[in-house]
Design a protein around this motif. Structure first.
Motif, PDB file in Angstrom:
ATOM      1  N   ALA A  93      -4.235  -5.782   1.528  1.00 53.90           N
ATOM      2  CA  ALA A  93      -2.922  -5.323   1.075  1.00 53.90           C
ATOM      3  C   ALA A  93      -2.565  -5.970  -0.265  1.00 53.90           C
ATOM      4  CB  ALA A  93      -1.858  -5.661   2.116  1.00 53.90           C
ATOM      5  N   SER A  94      -2.026  -5.152  -1.175  1.00 59.36           N
ATOM      6  CA  SER A  94      -1.655  -5.635  -2.510  1.00 59.36           C
ATOM      7  C   SER A  94      -0.324  -5.012  -2.914  1.00 59.36           C
ATOM      8  CB  SER A  94      -2.744  -5.271  -3.528  1.00 59.36           C
ATOM      9  OG  SER A  94      -2.875  -3.861  -3.622  1.00 59.36           O
ATOM     10  N   HIS A 176      -2.394  -9.981  -4.133  1.00 54.58           N
ATOM     11  CA  HIS A 176      -3.498  -9.409  -3.357  1.00 54.58           C
ATOM     12  C   HIS A 176      -3.810 -10.350  -2.197  1.00 54.58           C
ATOM     13  CE1 HIS A 176      -4.509  -6.794  -6.842  1.00 54.58           C
ATOM     14  NE2 HIS A 176      -4.119  -7.860  -7.532  1.00 54.58           N
ATOM     15  N   GLU A 180      -2.998  -6.141   6.457  1.00 52.48           N
ATOM     16  CA  GLU A 180      -2.544  -4.761   6.337  1.00 52.48           C
ATOM     17  C   GLU A 180      -1.442  -4.404   7.323  1.00 52.48           C
ATOM     18  OE1 GLU A 180      -6.063  -2.384   6.500  1.00 52.48           O
ATOM     19  OE2 GLU A 180      -6.557  -2.767   4.402  1.00 52.48           O
ATOM     20  N   HIS A 209       2.614   2.453   0.050  1.00 49.99           N
ATOM     21  CA  HIS A 209       1.495   3.117   0.739  1.00 49.99           C
ATOM     22  C   HIS A 209       0.720   4.098  -0.135  1.00 49.99           C
ATOM     23  CE1 HIS A 209       3.598   1.297   4.000  1.00 49.99           C
ATOM     24  NE2 HIS A 209       4.569   2.198   4.012  1.00 49.99           N
ATOM     25  N   TYR A 234       2.983  -2.775   5.294  1.00 47.77           N
ATOM     26  CA  TYR A 234       1.680  -2.180   5.018  1.00 47.77           C
ATOM     27  C   TYR A 234       1.091  -1.570   6.287  1.00 47.77           C
ATOM     28  CZ  TYR A 234       1.659  -4.845   0.633  1.00 47.77           C
ATOM     29  OH  TYR A 234       1.952  -5.356  -0.611  1.00 47.77           O
ATOM     30  N   GLU A 236      -2.908   0.442   7.573  1.00 50.72           N
ATOM     31  CA  GLU A 236      -4.330   0.508   7.233  1.00 50.72           C
ATOM     32  C   GLU A 236      -4.643   1.524   6.144  1.00 50.72           C
ATOM     33  OE1 GLU A 236      -8.690   1.082   9.434  1.00 50.72           O
ATOM     34  OE2 GLU A 236      -6.836   0.967  10.599  1.00 50.72           O
ATOM     35  N   SER A 239      -2.326   0.466   1.945  1.00 53.64           N
ATOM     36  CA  SER A 239      -2.323  -0.978   1.736  1.00 53.64           C
ATOM     37  C   SER A 239      -1.838  -1.379   0.339  1.00 53.64           C
ATOM     38  CB  SER A 239      -3.725  -1.541   1.971  1.00 53.64           C
ATOM     39  OG  SER A 239      -4.641  -0.952   1.056  1.00 53.64           O
ATOM     40  N   HIS A 240      -1.012  -0.526  -0.255  1.00 57.31           N
ATOM     41  CA  HIS A 240      -0.475  -0.862  -1.571  1.00 57.31           C
ATOM     42  C   HIS A 240       1.013  -0.507  -1.594  1.00 57.31           C
ATOM     43  CE1 HIS A 240      -0.662  -1.850  -5.817  1.00 57.31           C
ATOM     44  NE2 HIS A 240      -0.027  -0.723  -6.103  1.00 57.31           N
TER      45      HIS A 240
END
Length: 318
Positions: A93-94, A176, A180, A209, A234, A236, A239-240
């Motif tokens: 996740a970031s 980063h 997730e 997302h 977040y 799966e 993850s953004h």
């Protein structure tokens, strides 16, 4: 009569030469005024607006630039000194949290007119490991405090880039390595300092997302803190996430309205408008006299040549 005709013909020829030179000089002066137009952002309505701080125009880094990071054709990333990786790395996740400051015309600026002013955005516990968070602070002017004052191109589009319009507009932190299923939270932007009264919070733009969509307007698409969400969780397949706090100089405080101004004038000219209605002019200025020389010279030449022709005609016809 022959001598008179010759004199008149010669005079007309000289007159034509003077006219040609005058037209060429005027045309050259007009051309010179457009050789160095002011730098403006794309889609800007005007290159000259009544603003208290001019737009900060910085090209987004190109592929050969040291601050260009990567792109896959759907997104583009630029190197940011405030980009950190969590240790230990817990997942993929970031995200990004940004602040954008605009002038009265809606153009990105770095806060040169609001020194000693700080914007604080609280961040949740999940980001406490990041050196630039807990909370996130932004000090103005950006050029005095940061290596990369603007590090992201969050708004606008162009055919040449998968994201952005090619001009940097935001100051961000990036992270980063979160799991997730992590929830990221941020609070409302707080403005403090010497010129805090000149800045207003327009709102927030949050996109989670997915890849950040830059086809948004920082003012028209900004929402209240509650409507934007204040964070996201977040998952799966998403993850953004990113969020931008949009700020703008308050025209009611700065006195500038962001509207276009006449060519050749400055925002400060608005204070001098009264002189135009009272009959006051600047005709005595040296610049005004210079502007009148081409027309005055041609008129003088016509009168002089006419007198020469008349005298010559009277002399050689008796």
């Amino acid at each position: 009569m022959s001598r008179s005709r010759t004199l008149v013909a010669t005079g007309l020829f000289i007159l034509l030469c003077i006219g040609f030179v005058g037209v060429a000089a005027i045309g050259g002066a007009s051309g010179d005024s457009a050789t160095n137009p002011a730098a403006t952002l794309p889609d800007s309505d005007t290159g000259s607006a009544n603003v208290s701080e001019e737009a900060y125009v910085e090209d987004a880094p190109g592929p050969d630039d040291v601050y260009y990071e990567a792109s896959d054709g759907n997104w583009v990333s630029y190197v940011n000194p405030r980009d950190e990786y969590r240790t230990p790395y817990l997942g993929d996740a970031s995200g990004k949290l940004c602040v954008t400051l605009l002038n009265e015309a809606g153009e990105p600026i770095v806060g040169e007119t609001v020194p000693n002013t700080t914007v604080t955005v609280p961040t949740g516990e999940s980001l406490s490991w990041h050196a630039e968070t807990d909370p996130m602070t932004v000090d103005y002017p950006l050029t005095d405090h940061y290596e990369r004052e603007l590090d992201a191109d969050q708004f606008g589009t162009t055919d040449d880039l998968p994201q952005g319009n090619g001009y940097m507009d935001s100051h961000c932190i990036e992270w980063h390595g979160l799991p997730e299923d992590e929830t990221v939270e941020y609070g409302e932007a707080q403005i403090e300092g010497e010129h805090a009264d000149k800045i207003e919070v327009v709102g927030y733009i949050q996109q989670a997302h997915d890849t950040w969509d830059t086809d948004v307007d920082p003012i028209e698409d900004a929402e209240s803190y509650e409507d934007a969400g204040g964070g996201w969780t977040y998952h799966e397949d998403g993850s953004h996430g990113q969020a931008v706090a949009v700020l703008q100089l308050d025209s009611e405080v700065t006195g500038a309205d962001g509207e276009p101004i006449a060519d050749g004038s400055d925002a400060s000219d608005a204070d001098d408008n009264d002189s135009a209605t009272t009959g006051e002019t600047d005709d005595d200025d040296d610049g005004g006299a210079d502007d009148e020389l081409p027309g005055f010279g041609v008129t003088t030449a016509i009168v002089a040549l006419a007198l020469i022709a008349l005298v010559g005609s009277r002399r050689f016809t008796h």
